[in-house]
Design a protein around this motif. Sequence first.
Motif, short mmCIF file in Angstrom:
data_model
loop_
_atom_site.label_atom_id
_atom_site.label_comp_id
_atom_site.label_asym_id
_atom_site.label_seq_id
_atom_site.Cartn_x
_atom_site.Cartn_y
_atom_site.Cartn_z
N GLY A 34 41.83 -0.98 12.73
CA GLY A 34 40.59 -1.57 13.25
C GLY A 34 39.62 -1.96 12.15
N GLN A 35 39.48 -1.10 11.16
CA GLN A 35 38.59 -1.40 10.04
C GLN A 35 39.12 -2.59 9.24
N GLY A 36 40.42 -2.65 9.06
CA GLY A 36 41.02 -3.77 8.35
C GLY A 36 40.79 -5.09 9.08
N ILE A 37 40.92 -5.07 10.39
CA ILE A 37 40.69 -6.28 11.19
C ILE A 37 39.22 -6.69 11.08
N GLN A 41 37.80 -10.24 9.63
CA GLN A 41 36.94 -11.14 10.40
C GLN A 41 35.65 -11.44 9.66
N LYS A 42 35.06 -10.44 9.00
CA LYS A 42 33.84 -10.67 8.23
C LYS A 42 34.09 -11.65 7.09
N ALA A 43 35.20 -11.46 6.39
CA ALA A 43 35.53 -12.36 5.28
C ALA A 43 35.78 -13.77 5.80
N SER A 44 36.44 -13.87 6.93
CA SER A 44 36.71 -15.17 7.54
C SER A 44 35.40 -15.86 7.93
N ASP A 45 34.48 -15.11 8.52
CA ASP A 45 33.18 -15.67 8.90
C ASP A 45 32.39 -16.13 7.68
#
Length: 74
Positions: A34-37, A41-45
């Motif tokens: 979950g933390q990895g996902i 997502q933060k990096a993608s944003d």
Amino acid sequence: MLGGFGGMEVLIILLVVLLFFGAKRIPELARGIGQGINEFQKASDEIKKEIEQGGKEGLSSESKEKEEVKNKEN
């Protein structure tokens, strides 16, 4: 169900995971996944925002260049 997996296949996978890692480690693994996902997502944003900002800056610099050309013609 899950990308072509039936109920029986999912059940077998869950049993193998349970046997392989044990009941105590599964919550740790799930938390780590979950933390990895979330980090992904933060990096993608952030990348999307940078691209959008770069696009806006590119458009504004294009507009400035057009105005400069118009001013030079006048």
